[in-house]
Structure formats: structure tokens, C-alpha cells
Design a protein around this motif. Structure first.
Motif: not given
Length: 231
Positions: A159-174
Motif C-alpha cells: 500500500d505504501k509503495i502504491s501511493q502517488e509519487g512512489k513510482g520510483w520506489q516501486y520500480y527499484f523494488l522490482n
């Protein structure tokens, strides 16, 4: 085929957003041209025993290794392409053409058609898969954004990395997951003689483990275009 499955899912999302309702025949043309675009050159190489992924020849039934199969597949694609071009012209003239959808489809058709022509099919299809993966990352992030706004995500971390503005965190997690997979492959390679595995087996035993879960998830997702139509 899975990559083209995703393209059809996106196309169907565009269709549902469109102000102009598509007939079943128009949808069938879209699906036919996308799914058939990959196979003319690929079929030629399969018929002539030239379809190699790395050092592995893709198995093709002997009774299908005749020129008529190639001609039949090429004819099916040609008919679908002509109908799709005619449909595109009709939509433009009618003033209801959906240009993002049309651009995506024509790019897909061109790329899918020529991908099997490359000499190194392993690299060529990995490149095609990379294109698919970037689309998929965007789709998944967008869907999770919608789920976050609806309060549907049970995992606090997701839920935290799915918030608006968290795209880079989501990307680097992958990217991190990818690095982990590479690490597992390297470990298997270090012990491959003990395990009795070839290089390809070390690679695919890790990659396919992720892909099988990925395909199962997508089989469910791609039957539900409404999940990204809330905005």
C-alpha cells in the motif's frame, strides 16, 4: 503470445473508454491482426527447422513442416491486416478514431512481425519481453494506485509503495527482485555440475518459476479490463 495477450487487454481497455461502441466484428479484427502478426516469419522458420532459442531447436511436428502451413498462416495475417487497415481508415474518416490505441496496435504489429526475423532469437524475444515488462510495470503500478485509493490493499508495504509519487520506489523494488533472481541463477551455476544441470536449465528453472506465477496472475487480470477504468 503472452505479450500479445497483454496488448489485447490494453486495447480492450481503450475500447471500453471509447465513446464509440465497437461491434463484435471490429473487435475480432483487432484481436486477429494482433495475434496473427507474430507467426508468418516464425512459421517459416519452424517449417524449415531454423527456429532456435539459444542452442535449442523449438520442436515442431514433422507433418506440419510443409510450405502450405506457412502460406496458410501468412494468408490469415494478410487478411487480418487488410481488414484492420480498412477499419482504421473508416474510423478516421468517421471522426471516431482512437489514436493512442491505433498507434499501440500498429507498433505492436510491426514489432511482432519482424521479431522472428532476427538471427539471434533468444536476444530478440528478450527484447520483445523487455518492451512488455515496462508496459506491465506501468499497468501494475496504476492498478495498485487505484486499489490504494479504494483501500483494497491489505499489505501495508504494498500500500505504501502504491501511493502517488512512489513510482520510483516501486520500480527499484522490482529491480531488486530481478537482482535476487540473478543471484539465484548464479548460485545454481556454481553448483550445476553437482546438480547435473546445464546452463539453460539453471537459467530457466529460476525464470520460469516467476513466469508461471506471472502468467496465472495475468490470466485473471486480463479478463477484467474494468479494473483500470475508474478514471
Amino acid at each position: 503470445v503472452h505479450i500479445l495477450h497483454q496488448i489485447v487487454f490494453i486495447v480492450e481497455c481503450y475500447n471500453k473508454r471509447s465513446s464509440q461502441s465497437l461491434t463484435p466484428g471490429a473487435r475480432l479484427i483487432d484481436y486477429a491482426v494482433v495475434f496473427s502478426s507474430l507467426f508468418p516469419i516464425a512459421t517459416y522458420r519452424l517449417v524449415h527447422g531454423e527456429f532456435l532459442i539459444g542452442q535449442n531447436a523449438i520442436i515442431f511436428p514433422e507433418f506440419l513442416k510443409v510450405s502450405a502451413v506457412f502460406y496458410l498462416v501468412t494468408a490469415a495475417f494478410s487478411v487480418a491486416l487488410v481488414l484492420f487497415v480498412a477499419k482504421t481508415i473508416r474510423e478516421i474518416r468517421g471522426g471516431y478514431a482512437h489514436y493512442p490505441k491505433i498507434l499501440l496496435m500498429y507498433l505492436t504489429i510491426i514489432v511482432a512481425f519482424f521479431i522472428p526475423a532476427f538471427r539471434n532469437l533468444d536476444v530478440a524475444f528478450q527484447g520483445f519481453n523487455t518492451w512488455h515488462s515496462f508496459q506491465y510495470l506501468g499497468l501494475t503500478y496504476y492498478i495498485n494506485r487505484i486499489r490504494h485509493e479504494k483501500g483494497e490493499i491489505s499489505s501495508a508495504f504494498v500500500d505504501k509503495i502504491s501511493q502517488e509519487g512512489k513510482g520510483w520506489q516501486y520500480y527499484f523494488l522490482n529491480i531488486g527482485f530481478t537482482a535476487l533472481a540473478i543471484g539465484l541463477i548464479i548460485i545454481l551455476l556454481m553448483f550445476r555440475e553437482t546438480l547435473g544441470l546445464s546452463f539453460d536449465q539453471c537459467y530457466y528453472v529460476v525464470v520460469l518459476s516467476f513466469l508461471l506465477m506471472h502468467y496465472l496472475h495475468d490470466h485473471v487480470l486480463f479478463t477484467q479490463p474494468d479494473v483500470i477504468l475508474t478514471k
